[in-house]
Each structure stands twice: as C-alpha cells, then as structure tokens.
Design an enzyme around this catalytic site. Structure first.
Site, PDB file in Angstrom:
ATOM      1  N   ARG A 198       0.851  -1.203   0.000  1.00  0.00           N
ATOM      2  CA  ARG A 198       0.000   0.000   0.000  1.00  0.00           C
ATOM      3  C   ARG A 198       0.881   1.247   0.000  1.00  0.00           C
ATOM      4  NH1 ARG A 198      -1.491   2.018   4.703  1.00  0.00           N
ATOM      5  NH2 ARG A 198      -2.152   0.063   5.609  1.00  0.00           N
ATOM      6  N   TYR A 213     -15.505  17.411 -15.433  1.00  0.00           N
ATOM      7  CA  TYR A 213     -16.027  16.049 -15.528  1.00  0.00           C
ATOM      8  C   TYR A 213     -17.098  15.844 -14.444  1.00  0.00           C
ATOM      9  CZ  TYR A 213     -16.187  11.056 -14.629  1.00  0.00           C
ATOM     10  OH  TYR A 213     -16.627   9.784 -14.367  1.00  0.00           O
ATOM     11  N   ASP A 216      -6.283  18.948 -14.553  1.00  0.00           N
ATOM     12  CA  ASP A 216      -6.660  17.602 -14.996  1.00  0.00           C
ATOM     13  C   ASP A 216      -6.271  17.500 -16.471  1.00  0.00           C
ATOM     14  OD1 ASP A 216      -7.947  15.319 -15.929  1.00  0.00           O
ATOM     15  OD2 ASP A 216      -9.614  15.526 -14.517  1.00  0.00           O
ATOM     16  N   LYS A 256      -7.611   6.402 -19.275  1.00  0.00           N
ATOM     17  CA  LYS A 256      -7.864   6.906 -20.635  1.00  0.00           C
ATOM     18  C   LYS A 256      -6.630   6.729 -21.538  1.00  0.00           C
ATOM     19  CE  LYS A 256     -11.515   8.338 -18.353  1.00  0.00           C
ATOM     20  NZ  LYS A 256     -12.579   7.404 -18.054  1.00  0.00           N
TER      21      LYS A 256
HETATM   22  N1  PLP Z   1     -11.034  13.333 -15.103  1.00  0.00           N
HETATM   23  C1  PLP Z   1     -11.587  13.301 -16.335  1.00  0.00           C
HETATM   24  C2  PLP Z   1     -11.376  14.464 -17.259  1.00  0.00           C
HETATM   25  C3  PLP Z   1     -12.354  12.206 -16.732  1.00  0.00           C
HETATM   26  O1  PLP Z   1     -12.910  12.197 -17.948  1.00  0.00           O
HETATM   27  C4  PLP Z   1     -12.538  11.126 -15.818  1.00  0.00           C
HETATM   28  C5  PLP Z   1     -13.362   9.968 -16.179  1.00  0.00           C
HETATM   29  O2  PLP Z   1     -13.993   9.917 -17.221  1.00  0.00           O
HETATM   30  C6  PLP Z   1     -11.958  11.206 -14.542  1.00  0.00           C
HETATM   31  C7  PLP Z   1     -11.197  12.317 -14.226  1.00  0.00           C
HETATM   32  C8  PLP Z   1     -12.148  10.120 -13.532  1.00  0.00           C
HETATM   33  O3  PLP Z   1     -11.330   9.024 -13.823  1.00  0.00           O
HETATM   34  P1  PLP Z   1     -11.661   7.503 -13.435  1.00  0.00           P
HETATM   35  O4  PLP Z   1     -12.881   7.107 -14.186  1.00  0.00           O
HETATM   36  O5  PLP Z   1     -10.418   6.773 -13.841  1.00  0.00           O
HETATM   37  O6  PLP Z   1     -11.886   7.446 -11.962  1.00  0.00           O
END
Ligand code: PLP
Length: 388
Positions: free
Chosen positions: A49, A101, A173, A198
C-alpha cells in the site's frame, strides 16, 4: 529548440530496470509485503500500500513525462482527484470550472456540502467571474482543459499567474491530452492529475489515476496521504499501464490523423448542428490550444440536429462505434454526456455547463478511418429520416 524526450521516455518505460535478471520488461511485483533485512532494518519497500516496485516505476515514468518531481499512482482517476482534496481544510476554498467532468463535480459538491471545504464554481473563461472568485483567495484552483465534454480551452499560463498572485495552488486535470500533448507544469501549474484509465493506458482494461507535483515536498505530502487513506494503485494495473504507455506516442499519432479526417468530414454533415473541437479555427479556444498544446487530441463533441428520437436513432444505427463511458482507448467510443458521463451533475448544473440533451461526445479510436467515417455517416443519415 528544446528537444522533447517524451516519446523515448514513454517507449522505454521501465525497460532495463531489472538489475537482478536483466529482464527487459519491468516485472510485476505482486507481493503485498516485503521482508526486513533484520530487526529495524527496512528495505526500500516494506508494504505494497505504501510502496511497490512496479507502481514506483510507473510513477517515475509519468512524473518524467510531465516534468514533475514526484508521481503518485492511485487506484482510479477519481481517487487522484480526491487525493488533492486532502490539501483543503474547512476554511479553505476550492475553485473549480463549471464544466468539469461530472464525477469530479459530484465529488466536490458533496464534500463541500459536508463542510469539508468551501467550493466556488465559475466559468473560468469569464474574466470578471474568475477575478471575483480569485478575490476570495482560494487555496486550490482546479483546471480541466480541454474540458469534458465541451472541449473548452483554458489558458493555463494566464490562470496560473493570477492564481499565484493570490497564493493559490493550481492543479490541472490533463486526462484529455496526456503529457505528450500538454505539459501543465511547464505552464506554471503545481499539480497535474490524470485518469490513466484513458489515453495513458489506452486499452480500456485498467481503471487508474496519477498525481504529479512540481514540488517534491508537496508530492511527498500527497504520497503520505495516499498511503494513509489507502488509495494507491495495484501492481497488476501498474504493469498493464506501463505496457500501454509504451505505445502512447504512436497511438496518439493515429488518433490525431483519424480525428482530423473525421471532423473534416462531419463539418458539412446535414445531421449536425455544431462541432466542438479545438482544432477547428473557429473554436473560441483554438489559438490558446495551438499555443499551449502539442496537438488537438482526439476528443470532440457535437450537437445533433433534432431531439430525443434522433439521439436514439443515432445510437441504434451505429455498428463500429461502441456506446460506452470512458475515452482514450484504441477503440472508437461514443457517449451521451447528459445521461452517462455527466449524470452526476443535476440537470440545472448541466444547463449551466452547456450540456444539452442532443450533445454527443466522441472518442476517436485508431481503427481504419474509412470504417469510422462510414459508420458515423450511416447512423447520422438515419437520424435525418426520423420525424419528431
Ligand atoms: N477526469 C476526467 C477528465 C475524466 O474524464 C474522468 C473519467 O472519465 C476522470 C477524471 C475520472 O477518472 P476515473 O474514471 O479513472 O476514476
């Protein structure tokens, strides 16, 4: 001109790191625990961890790609986003964009409702609103550029300068582009966040996240929290992500080529009202995107002409495109943000963010472009035959 080593860093992720056997590909260390050399004599790793060799290799690669000093690998993108909330106390303010998001928006609003911090939501492209929000001296400003799902572009360097002036940290992000197409730390940000689910992994078989900090001390502080709350990523996921990252440069090239051709084709399509893609010269963020990005990525969205019946017909007729959440994989995906990715936002918040019921989001894959175009063209033509 400065030589960008990103391609080589990505392709050689973890290669030659096994001093023991000379394994070319980094090993997966699945052990949850590590022996001590002797009483009170710890090795580099003691418990998975807290630290794991496979995860550490991935963290180092992503930190290198972003030009940061510390990388932290988390179990999901959302846990990466949650991790930065540990920087906030009850009297602190977090400033977020109105069109982030949906999952991030849901997390921030619910944590703020519980009084864990104060939340200010603004259109970060509206200078008057932004200045008013910054005057409240936020501790942390979150940017998401390009934004999900409308691909709005935020001038990272300009906001970082204004945020610095009020003593705020800036987190970006960078999920929609990956560090190969945008390096927020070089533009003045303090923290970069990724959903590695992604583009970074790119094969839709891992859910993961990453946080990279410019400052080592800030990174160590967040790594302490990641261990404390137990959100560090799994070794197997890290192994798969290391495998995926090696082809990120070539995947991105094909994503880009396909997206440019698809968007060009769709621009004159009778079934489409409007396309949101920063690569288009009439996109309001085109010039900023051109300056701060190394490409326009492979995400775009469009407004379909018509209403609910046309939306249903489009999804019913698609054969190659998969109707699914997520993005950035080798396969072409299509989504309806209002009922899928942004369902975590109530309908009022969706309206404020510009998310309509006919907005469709596309993640362009790396299949043969002729097949991609033919599939979307066929389904779009079918919507034209539908009467409300
Ligand atoms: N940030 C963005 C821009 C996203 O599109 C997403 C998910 O689609 C996330 C964060 C969250 O990521 P996760 O689905 O891996 O938890």
């Amino acid at each position: 001109m400065k030589h960008d080593k990103s391609t080589t860093i990505a392709v050689r992720a973890g290669i030659n790191s096994d001093e023991h056997h000379g394994a070319v590909v980094p090993a997966i260390h699945l052990s949850s625990t590590y022996s001590l050399k002797g009483f009170n004599e710890k090795r580099e790793f003691d418990y998975s961890r807290t630290g794991n060799p496979t995860r550490a290799t991935l963290a180092e690669v992503i930190a290198d790609l972003e030009g940061g000093s510390k990388g932290i690998i988390t179990s999901t993108g959302m846990s990466a986003i949650h991790l930065i909330c540990q920087l906030l106390s009850t009297e602190d303010t977090l400033l977020i964009p109105h069109d982030c998001y949906g999952g991030s928006y849901r997390l921030f609003t619910f944590l703020a409702q519980r009084g864990l911090f104060k939340l200010v939501v603004v259109d970060q492209n509206d200078q008057a609103e932004l200045s008013k929000a910054l005057a409240q001296k936020p501790k942390l400003v979150l940017l998401e550029t390009p934004s999900n799902p409308l691909l709005r572009i935020i001038d990272i360097a300009a906001i970082c300068e204004q945020a610095k002036a009020v003593g705020a940290l800036v987190a970006v992000d960078n999920t929609f582009l990956s560090p190969l197409l945008q390096k927020p730390l070089e533009l003045g940000a303090d923290i970069v966040i990724h959903s590695t689910t992604k583009f970074i992994n790119g094969h839709s078989d891992v859910v993961g996240g990453a946080v990279v900090t410019k400052d080592l001390e800030l990174g160590e502080h967040l790594a302490w929290w990641a261990n404390c709350i137990g959100i560090t990523g799994a070794a197997f996921d890290s192994f798969l992500t290391l495998r995926g990252i090696k082809t990120l440069p070539v995947r991105l090239k094909q994503h880009k080529e396909n997206t440019e051709q698809l968007v060009e084709f769709l621009q004159s399509h009778a079934a489409i009202e409007k396309i949101y893609y920063p690569g288009l010269v009439d996109h309001p963020g085109h010039q900023i995107a051109k300056a701060q990005q190394q490409g326009f990525g492979s995400m775009f969205s469009f407004e379909l002409k018509g209403g609910d019946a046309q939306v249903r017909e489009l999804f019913a007729k698609l054969e190659l495109f998969t109707l699914a959440q997520s993005l950035g994989g080798v396969e072409s995906l299509i989504a309806h943000p209002s009922t899928m990715t942004h369902a975590g936002m109530d309908i009022e918040a969706q309206k404020v963010a510009g998310i309509s019921q006919t907005l469709i989001r596309v993640s362009v894959g790396i299949e043969d472009i002729n097949d991609i175009i033919a599939d979307l063209d066929n389904a779009l033509n079918a919507t034209l035959a539908v009467s409300e």
